[in-house]
Scaffold this motif. Structure first.
Motif, PDB file in Angstrom:
ATOM      1  N   VAL A  22       0.857  -1.189   0.000  1.00  0.00           N
ATOM      2  CA  VAL A  22       0.000   0.000   0.000  1.00  0.00           C
ATOM      3  C   VAL A  22       0.886   1.229   0.000  1.00  0.00           C
ATOM      4  CG1 VAL A  22      -1.784   1.284   1.223  1.00  0.00           C
ATOM      5  CG2 VAL A  22      -1.826  -1.210   1.229  1.00  0.00           C
ATOM      6  N   GLY A  23       0.704   2.105  -0.975  1.00  0.00           N
ATOM      7  CA  GLY A  23       1.519   3.304  -1.100  1.00  0.00           C
ATOM      8  C   GLY A  23       1.549   4.130   0.171  1.00  0.00           C
ATOM      9  N   GLY A  24       2.741   4.603   0.519  1.00  0.00           N
ATOM     10  CA  GLY A  24       2.897   5.444   1.691  1.00  0.00           C
ATOM     11  C   GLY A  24       3.171   4.693   2.976  1.00  0.00           C
ATOM     12  N   THR A  25       3.143   3.365   2.946  1.00  0.00           N
ATOM     13  CA  THR A  25       3.410   2.574   4.150  1.00  0.00           C
ATOM     14  C   THR A  25       4.891   2.175   4.197  1.00  0.00           C
ATOM     15  OG1 THR A  25       2.801   0.506   3.032  1.00  0.00           O
ATOM     16  CG2 THR A  25       1.046   1.697   4.175  1.00  0.00           C
ATOM     17  N   SER A  26       5.272   1.504   5.281  1.00  0.00           N
ATOM     18  CA  SER A  26       6.666   1.098   5.450  1.00  0.00           C
ATOM     19  C   SER A  26       7.102   0.158   4.328  1.00  0.00           C
ATOM     20  CB  SER A  26       6.843   0.400   6.794  1.00  0.00           C
ATOM     21  OG  SER A  26       6.499   1.259   7.864  1.00  0.00           O
ATOM     22  N   GLY A  58       9.310   7.632  -7.859  1.00  0.00           N
ATOM     23  CA  GLY A  58       9.028   7.480  -6.436  1.00  0.00           C
ATOM     24  C   GLY A  58       9.133   6.052  -5.953  1.00  0.00           C
ATOM     25  N   ASP A  59       9.108   5.078  -6.880  1.00  0.00           N
ATOM     26  CA  ASP A  59       9.318   3.678  -6.500  1.00  0.00           C
ATOM     27  C   ASP A  59      10.761   3.511  -6.017  1.00  0.00           C
ATOM     28  OD1 ASP A  59       6.771   3.238  -7.372  1.00  0.00           O
ATOM     29  OD2 ASP A  59       7.329   2.102  -9.161  1.00  0.00           O
ATOM     30  N   THR A  60      10.935   2.790  -4.922  1.00  0.00           N
ATOM     31  CA  THR A  60      12.270   2.668  -4.330  1.00  0.00           C
ATOM     32  C   THR A  60      12.585   1.223  -3.952  1.00  0.00           C
ATOM     33  OG1 THR A  60      12.107   4.911  -3.403  1.00  0.00           O
ATOM     34  CG2 THR A  60      13.772   3.443  -2.463  1.00  0.00           C
ATOM     35  N   LEU A  61      13.770   0.774  -4.351  1.00  0.00           N
ATOM     36  CA  LEU A  61      14.318  -0.509  -3.920  1.00  0.00           C
ATOM     37  C   LEU A  61      15.462  -0.222  -2.951  1.00  0.00           C
ATOM     38  CD1 LEU A  61      14.531  -2.344  -7.369  1.00  0.00           C
ATOM     39  CD2 LEU A  61      12.735  -2.575  -5.647  1.00  0.00           C
ATOM     40  N   ALA A  62      15.561  -1.017  -1.887  1.00  0.00           N
ATOM     41  CA  ALA A  62      16.596  -0.738  -0.891  1.00  0.00           C
ATOM     42  C   ALA A  62      17.184  -2.011  -0.320  1.00  0.00           C
ATOM     43  CB  ALA A  62      16.018   0.130   0.236  1.00  0.00           C
ATOM     44  N   SER A 109       9.333   0.217  -1.688  1.00  0.00           N
ATOM     45  CA  SER A 109       8.466   1.220  -1.076  1.00  0.00           C
ATOM     46  C   SER A 109       8.121   2.280  -2.111  1.00  0.00           C
ATOM     47  CB  SER A 109       9.136   1.864   0.145  1.00  0.00           C
ATOM     48  OG  SER A 109      10.304   2.574  -0.240  1.00  0.00           O
ATOM     49  N   ALA A 110       7.064   3.037  -1.830  1.00  0.00           N
ATOM     50  CA  ALA A 110       6.636   4.137  -2.696  1.00  0.00           C
ATOM     51  C   ALA A 110       5.838   5.119  -1.848  1.00  0.00           C
ATOM     52  CB  ALA A 110       5.800   3.624  -3.872  1.00  0.00           C
ATOM     53  N   GLY A 111       5.682   6.334  -2.338  1.00  0.00           N
ATOM     54  CA  GLY A 111       4.989   7.362  -1.584  1.00  0.00           C
ATOM     55  C   GLY A 111       3.481   7.164  -1.552  1.00  0.00           C
ATOM     56  N   LYS A 146      -7.798   8.193   0.999  1.00  0.00           N
ATOM     57  CA  LYS A 146      -7.533   9.626   1.138  1.00  0.00           C
ATOM     58  C   LYS A 146      -8.759  10.318   1.727  1.00  0.00           C
ATOM     59  CE  LYS A 146      -4.311   9.812  -2.759  1.00  0.00           C
ATOM     60  NZ  LYS A 146      -3.995  10.416  -4.084  1.00  0.00           N
ATOM     61  N   ILE A 147      -8.510  11.221   2.671  1.00  0.00           N
ATOM     62  CA  ILE A 147      -9.564  12.014   3.288  1.00  0.00           C
ATOM     63  C   ILE A 147      -9.350  13.469   2.918  1.00  0.00           C
ATOM     64  CG2 ILE A 147     -10.582  12.781   5.462  1.00  0.00           C
ATOM     65  CD1 ILE A 147      -9.771  10.144   6.696  1.00  0.00           C
ATOM     66  N   ALA A 148     -10.391  14.102   2.427  1.00  0.00           N
ATOM     67  CA  ALA A 148     -10.334  15.524   2.080  1.00  0.00           C
ATOM     68  C   ALA A 148     -11.333  16.293   2.934  1.00  0.00           C
ATOM     69  CB  ALA A 148     -10.643  15.725   0.599  1.00  0.00           C
ATOM     70  N   THR A 149     -10.873  17.357   3.578  1.00  0.00           N
ATOM     71  CA  THR A 149     -11.746  18.211   4.385  1.00  0.00           C
ATOM     72  C   THR A 149     -12.003  19.509   3.640  1.00  0.00           C
ATOM     73  OG1 THR A 149      -9.940  19.323   5.534  1.00  0.00           O
ATOM     74  CG2 THR A 149     -10.697  17.231   6.461  1.00  0.00           C
TER      75      THR A 149
END
Length: 201
Positions: A22-26, A58-62, A109-111, A146-149
């Motif tokens: 899931v994008g944005g997770t560890s 933004g995709d990252t391999l580490a 990982s990814a944002g 995503k939550i938008a206020t």
């Protein structure tokens, strides 16, 4: 019969499975069950892990060598522009088993704004002369909710709990999820100026 001694090509074997992310997770480990063999070399020089399909900015391999006993002297360098993680062993001293452990610990990982979809991850090693055939795994990237206020504010008149009228905090709030039509849970929290025993959601 004359048997000629020829350089054998390393072999990398993955599970060939799919890892969900899931994008944005560890960062998550791509494949913890990779094996590496070479019939005529007990040590190897280098390896690559590449996002061979579906690569997005933004995709990252580490890879982190936190345990030299497990990973030998293998180090990693990631090219964010190409999606290629290059692993090297100075002097080609890392063993086949250490290479297997290193490849098995590579993470993805990814944002939070990551583009949903599959990423094809390619693994390969080299003995310094010959490079193994690429073997593949898949990372399935999903978008986070995503939550938008409406970025407004609500006014509340403090008083006796029996007579004070609760106010709706944000009637225009919206929730979206590009990967699922249902969600499991949510949290609403007072993160600033909370007064215990007084403030209630």
């Amino acid at each position: 019969v004359t048997v000629a001694d020829t350089d054998q090509t390393p072999i990398v074997t993955t599970t060939g499975g799919t890892t969900n992310y899931v994008g944005g997770t560890s960062a998550t480990t791509i494949d913890g069950g990779i094996s590496v063999t070479d019939h005529d070399n007990t040590t190897l020089a280098s390896g690559t892990v590449s996002i061979a399909g579906g690569f997005q900015s933004g995709d990252t391999l580490a890879f982190t060598n936190a345990n030299p006993a497990t990973f030998g002297n293998i180090t990693g360098a990631y090219n964010a522009a190409t999606g290629v993680l290059t692993l090297t062993s100075a002097g080609s001293t890392a063993t086949d088993a250490q290479w297997a452990s290193a490849l098995s610990s590579v993470t993805f990982s990814a944002g939070a704004s990551a583009t949903p979809g599959n990423r094809t991850i390619s693994f390969a090693t080299s003995d310094g002369t010959k490079t193994s055939a690429a073997t593949l795994d898949t990372v399935n990237v999903t978008a986070p909710p995503k939550i938008a206020t409406d970025s407004g504010s609500a006014s509340f008149v403090a008083g006796d709990n029996a007579t004070s009228t609760p106010v709706v905090i944000d009637p225009g709030l919206t929730v979206t999820d590009g990967s699922s039509g249902t969600l499991a849970s949510t949290t609403i929290a007072i993160t600033g100026n909370f007064h215990s025993g007084e403030d209630v959601l």
